[in-house]
Design a protein around this motif. Structure first.
Motif, PDB file in Angstrom:
ATOM      1  N   GLN A 230     -40.200 -22.052  57.308  1.00 41.10           N
ATOM      2  CA  GLN A 230     -41.630 -21.745  57.277  1.00 41.10           C
ATOM      3  C   GLN A 230     -42.434 -23.019  57.086  1.00 41.10           C
ATOM      4  O   GLN A 230     -41.933 -23.998  56.521  1.00 41.10           O
ATOM      5  CB  GLN A 230     -41.937 -20.794  56.113  1.00 41.10           C
ATOM      6  N   SER A 337     -49.466 -19.171  56.701  1.00 40.13           N
ATOM      7  CA  SER A 337     -48.010 -19.067  56.602  1.00 40.13           C
ATOM      8  C   SER A 337     -47.415 -18.897  57.985  1.00 40.13           C
ATOM      9  O   SER A 337     -47.484 -17.820  58.578  1.00 40.13           O
ATOM     10  CB  SER A 337     -47.691 -17.867  55.706  1.00 40.13           C
ATOM     11  N   GLY A 339     -44.173 -19.573  60.908  1.00 41.95           N
ATOM     12  CA  GLY A 339     -42.727 -19.732  61.051  1.00 41.95           C
ATOM     13  C   GLY A 339     -42.456 -20.906  61.978  1.00 41.95           C
ATOM     14  O   GLY A 339     -42.978 -20.942  63.085  1.00 41.95           O
TER      15      GLY A 339
HETATM   16  P1  ATP Z   1     -42.567  -9.618  60.087  1.00 42.23           P
HETATM   17  O1  ATP Z   1     -43.616  -8.554  59.875  1.00 42.23           O
HETATM   18  O2  ATP Z   1     -42.398 -10.031  61.516  1.00 42.23           O
HETATM   19  O3  ATP Z   1     -41.276  -9.340  59.395  1.00 42.23           O
HETATM   20  P2  ATP Z   1     -43.852 -10.969  57.968  1.00 42.23           P
HETATM   21  O4  ATP Z   1     -45.236 -10.439  58.082  1.00 42.23           O
HETATM   22  O5  ATP Z   1     -42.939 -10.425  56.941  1.00 42.23           O
HETATM   23  O6  ATP Z   1     -43.129 -10.933  59.392  1.00 42.23           O
HETATM   24  P3  ATP Z   1     -44.556 -13.330  56.599  1.00 42.23           P
HETATM   25  O7  ATP Z   1     -43.920 -12.905  55.337  1.00 42.23           O
HETATM   26  O8  ATP Z   1     -46.040 -13.331  56.693  1.00 42.23           O
HETATM   27  O9  ATP Z   1     -43.926 -12.529  57.821  1.00 42.23           O
HETATM   28  O10 ATP Z   1     -43.961 -14.755  56.970  1.00 42.23           O
HETATM   29  C1  ATP Z   1     -44.725 -15.789  57.531  1.00 42.23           C
HETATM   30  C2  ATP Z   1     -44.122 -16.281  58.820  1.00 42.23           C
HETATM   31  O11 ATP Z   1     -42.727 -16.524  58.674  1.00 42.23           O
HETATM   32  C3  ATP Z   1     -44.235 -15.287  59.963  1.00 42.23           C
HETATM   33  O12 ATP Z   1     -45.461 -15.409  60.611  1.00 42.23           O
HETATM   34  C4  ATP Z   1     -43.094 -15.719  60.869  1.00 42.23           C
HETATM   35  O13 ATP Z   1     -43.527 -16.766  61.728  1.00 42.23           O
HETATM   36  C5  ATP Z   1     -42.062 -16.257  59.899  1.00 42.23           C
HETATM   37  N1  ATP Z   1     -40.982 -15.280  59.699  1.00 42.23           N
HETATM   38  C6  ATP Z   1     -40.996 -14.233  58.858  1.00 42.23           C
HETATM   39  N2  ATP Z   1     -39.837 -13.560  58.939  1.00 42.23           N
HETATM   40  C7  ATP Z   1     -39.072 -14.205  59.862  1.00 42.23           C
HETATM   41  C8  ATP Z   1     -37.756 -14.001  60.376  1.00 42.23           C
HETATM   42  N3  ATP Z   1     -36.978 -13.004  59.947  1.00 42.23           N
HETATM   43  N4  ATP Z   1     -37.305 -14.855  61.327  1.00 42.23           N
HETATM   44  C9  ATP Z   1     -38.073 -15.887  61.759  1.00 42.23           C
HETATM   45  N5  ATP Z   1     -39.310 -16.129  61.296  1.00 42.23           N
HETATM   46  C10 ATP Z   1     -39.812 -15.314  60.354  1.00 42.23           C
END
Ligand code: ATP
Length: 471
Positions: A230, A337, A339
């Motif tokens: 991240q 935030s 990825g």
């Molecule tokens: P999602 O709803 O797709 O599970 P999230 O809303 O839980 O994602 P956040 O917790 O906001 O995601 O995390 C911030 C960023 O981290 C996301 O925008 C994404 O780019 C990245 N990210 C989150 N989960 C993953 C994952 N399992 N694999 C790859 N990148 C991830």
């Protein structure tokens, strides 16, 4: 639109991404970055780091991945970081209930059943408890993609944090977690950073680092993996200023993707109706992947939830004391935030292009990765036109000289057209060719990836030429 399989196969063939531990059959949800992949990944991270921290009011940290277990109690992850999980009894396949419904909606849209899709979408948007997901799946007869049956278990919560143990005894007292987000490493260091760097709100702390989530289903290549990176920034502000800063960071982050070459038509906003327990405003930036739009970054106004909760759980005051104005408060936070790995995949998809060209009077197709030059894994390739008459030595010297400034490749094999094509396929923006004339007047041709046009320039001007086009 490029197919996902095309991207995956190019990524493997040219050394961007490999399956993790492939010789043992791979491990679901884990990927390795190859020689070109790691360059692209580093360039994304470096560009982000420069963008976010080369300014007055943001500094960086690099916190450890394993943190005190109380961190995750305070953040709410122990109690709430779970996804709704459902099993199909016939196929034994396990799904994330909300994703299963989303895929069903997508299928309806593909069949132009837009009204029904909208109806279910609305229900999904308002689903709050496991029973809501269960009812949607049952009421709309959603079947298992593997078995085709509707023989479902009920929907249960599945906590996504990976557990491990610190020290030799594997018991509850030594239980720790691999961090599921890098943000908490920033919050717990809020006071340390503020005091040691003499920062005061509004200011931000940025961090790039690995996060781990035991996702129920991993799929779509790098989109949903169990280990990922991240790039996050938490911006600390005076309570009441969150709307203004939220709008500011929305614009900044959107523009960063554009400045890195993302097509605006491939991006869209998603406004969260259903807010996380800590947020009072939240949006995502979504990118149009080959399988549809998906989040690449979230911008969230997190209120004072995290700092208050860490104050309560640690007994340490996480507040800002303004001695001049006799003011003290727990700052509010607006976070960006993103990825790294999801952006990586978005940049791959965004760059991919196939172009019809005429070569030696014949029609051909070239694959060209149109990366922004700042992101391209290799900036410059250097070739001798032929492998004789002093050209290889001359070209090799240019290669060595330019290596001090750029990632450069030297290639002597095959016809010159083939060498250009190999570089196009990995997105190298510039190729220098040394020919007979070079040895006489110290000029070379420099070819531009996108236009395929060549300029003849002095050898002493190569660095300047590239830098001018890159920045
Ligand atoms: P999602 O709803 O797709 O599970 P999230 O809303 O839980 O994602 P956040 O917790 O906001 O995601 O995390 C911030 C960023 O981290 C996301 O925008 C994404 O780019 C990245 N990210 C989150 N989960 C993953 C994952 N399992 N694999 C790859 N990148 C991830």
């Amino acid at each position: 639109m490029v197919k996902l399989d095309t991207i995956i196969s190019l990524a493997k063939r040219r050394g961007f991404v490999f399956q993790s531990s492939e010789i043992y059959g791979g491990l679901n949800g884990f990927w390795d970055y190859g020689p070109l992949g790691v360059e692209l990944l580093n360039n994304i991270k470096q560009s982000w780091w420069k963008e976010m921290t080369y300014r007055d009011n943001i500094v960086g940290v690099d916190a450890s991945i394993i943190m005190h277990p109380k961190t995750w109690v305070a953040s709410g992850h122990v109690a709430q970081f779970s996804d709704p999980m459902i099993d199909n009894k016939t196929s034994k396949a396990r799904y994330r209930a909300d994703n299963l419904i989303e895929e069903f909606i997508q299928k309806l849209k593909n069949k132009n059943k837009t009204e029904l899709a909208a109806e279910i979408e609305e229900k999904l948007e308002h689903a709050q408890v496991n029973e809501d997901y269960y009812n949607i799946i049952l009421n709309y007869g959603i079947t298992c993609p593997v078995s085709g049956s509707t023989d479902w278990t009920e929907v249960r919560n599945f906590n996504l944090m990976f557990k491990t143990f610190v020290g030799p005894v594997e018991d509850e007292s030594g239980t720790v977690f691999l961090r599921p987000e890098s943000a908490q490493g920033i919050f717990v260091n809020f006071k340390n950073v503020m005091d040691s760097s003499r920062m005061k709100p509004p200011f931000g702390i940025a961090q790039i680092g690995k996060a781990f989530r035991n996702e129920i289903n991993t799929k779509n290549f790098l989109f949903r993996t169990r280990e990922f990176e991240q790039m996050e920034m938490q911006f600390f502000i005076k309570p009441g200023a969150e709307k203004e800063w939220f709008e500011y960071w929305k614009e900044q982050r959107w523009n960063w993707y554009l400045s890195m070459g993302m097509k605006e038509s491939s991006l869209k906003w998603k406004v969260h109706e259903k807010l996380a327990h800590y947020a009072n405003y939240a949006v995502d930036i979504e990118f149009e992947f080959p399988f549809g739009f998906g989040e690449i970054e979230g911008i969230h106004s997190r209120t004072d939830f995290d700092l208050t909760s860490h104050t309560n759980h640690s007994g340490k005051k996480m507040e800002y004391v303004d001695t001049v104005n006799q003011d003290r408060y727990i700052p509010y936070v607006v976070e960006t935030s993103g990825g790294v790995s999801r952006s990586f995949m978005a940049f791959l998809c965004n760059a991919y292009d196939e172009e019809k060209i005429l070569e030696n009077g014949k029609e051909d197709t070239r694959v060209v990765m149109r990366f922004n030059p700042k992101l391209a894994p290799i900036t410059l390739a250097v070739f001798p036109l032929v492998n004789k008459d002093g050209m290889p030595e001359y070209a090799h010297q240019i290669y060595k000289d330019m290596q001090k400034f750029f990632r450069v490749q030297y290639d002597t094999s095959g016809a010159i057209g083939r060498r250009y094509r190999r570089q196009d396929e990995v997105g190298t923006p510039f190729c220098v060719t040394v020919d007979g004339q070079s040895l006489e007047d110290h000029t070379v041709t420099i070819r531009n990836r996108d236009s395929m046009l060549q300029d003849r320039i002095s050898v002493s001007k190569i660095r300047e030429y590239i830098q001018e086009k890159m920045y």
